[in-house]
Design an enzyme around this catalytic site. Structure first.
Site, PDB file in Angstrom:
ATOM      1  N   HIS A   1     125.337 -26.247 -22.495  1.00  0.00           N
ATOM      2  CA  HIS A   1     125.712 -27.122 -23.613  1.00  0.00           C
ATOM      3  C   HIS A   1     125.212 -28.552 -23.383  1.00  0.00           C
ATOM      4  CE1 HIS A   1     129.131 -24.100 -23.779  1.00  0.00           C
ATOM      5  NE2 HIS A   1     128.669 -24.031 -25.008  1.00  0.00           N
TER       6      HIS A   1
ATOM      7  N   SER B   1     130.404 -19.621 -21.123  1.00  0.00           N
ATOM      8  CA  SER B   1     131.827 -19.915 -20.937  1.00  0.00           C
ATOM      9  C   SER B   1     132.581 -18.682 -20.453  1.00  0.00           C
ATOM     10  CB  SER B   1     132.429 -20.416 -22.255  1.00  0.00           C
ATOM     11  OG  SER B   1     131.787 -21.603 -22.668  1.00  0.00           O
TER      12      SER B   1
END
EC number: 6.3.2.1
Length: 281
Positions: free
Chosen positions: A37, A188
């Site tokens: 990210h 994640s």
């Protein structure tokens, strides 16, 4: 960095930048940020004058029995990382702000065909949820450019198709997958892996790489796929899908196709891991 949960605040700030003739990049996320990210944010900062990031765990893209409630929420750490990476505006809406009438009464966006295969077949309604929230966020932020990771290859194609079909004036940029030292694609959901599973996880990329190598050497798609599935099962995975597709349409690969992509999803313990490799035959 300015942080707000309110749509009007985001629009006001973006309008102020636009009034100065400045460009705006957008990175939508669900939070629990990792280096992948952060790389998107850094690339966005290179391309545009200002970077807007959203953090919203989107209930519309989670199916029944999926990990919506368990999805990690780490806003404080995420905010610090985003500030350091160059983000200037963070949008953190609640589901009530995004879907005030509830999901059942929400207008939705559905991209036909490309949404129905692979992850779309395994997770019905998932890409409808993705397309709807991304379209809605685009209409709130009105960016010049939006950045997405190539790790979610099918998602990227769904979003590109939506932008093209709806004539949205937004450039979509895909950024190469960021990997851990072992080769495991950052996600994640890697946080769900035990130490033992984390040691086994790089087998997914190795299987995909071996498939591409075999296809380039003239081995049939059927044979390389069977061998790769066997290697994943031996490493402790439960494969969801492992397929070779046309790189831009996701149609089944034909003998004349040169631009190909291998897409994989497999369970390792509680974690569903995905990866892909685009290559020319």
């Amino acid at each position: 960095m300015i942080t707000s949960a309110h749509i009007d605040d985001i629009r006001t700030q973006v309008r102020a930048w636009r009034a100065q003739g400045e460009t705006v990049a957008f990175v939508p996320t669900m939070g629990n940020l990792h280096q992948g990210h952060i790389t998107l944010v850094k690339e966005a900062a290179k391309k545009c004058d200002h970077v807007v990031v959203s953090i919203f765990v989107n209930p519309m893209q989670f199916g029944q029995n999926e990990d919506l409630d368990a999805y990690p929420r780490t806003l404080e750490a995420d905010s610090q990382a985003l500030t350091a990476a160059g983000a200037e505006l963070l949008f953190t809406p609640t589901p009530a702000i995004i879907y005030p009438k509830g999901l059942a009464q929400q207008t939705y966006v559905e991209v036909p065909g490309i949404s129905d295969v692979l992850c779309g077949a395994s997770r019905p309604g998932h890409f409808r949820g993705v397309a709807t929230i991304v379209c809605k966020l685009f209409n709130i932020v009105l960016p010049d450019v939006a950045f997405f990771g190539n790790k979610d290859y099918q998602q990227l194609l769904v979003i590109r198709t939506m932008v093209e079909d709806l004539s949205l004036p937004i450039e979509i940029i895909g950024v190469d997958t960021i990997r851990e030292a072992s080769g495991l694609a950052m996600s994640s959901r890697n946080g769900y892996l035990t130490e033992e599973e984390k040691a086994a996880a790089p087998a997914l990329k190795k299987a995909i790489d071996a498939m591409a190598q075999g296809i380039k050497q003239g081995v049939s798609i059927e044979q390389v796929t069977e061998e790769a599935k066997a290697s994943l099962i031996a490493a402790g995975f439960t494969p969801d899908y492992l397929e070779v597709r046309h790189a831009t349409t996701l149609a089944n690969a034909e003998p004349q196709d040169q631009a190909l992509v291998i897409l994989a999803a497999a369970y390792l313990g509680k974690a569903r891991l995905i990866d892909n490799l685009r290559f020319d035959r």
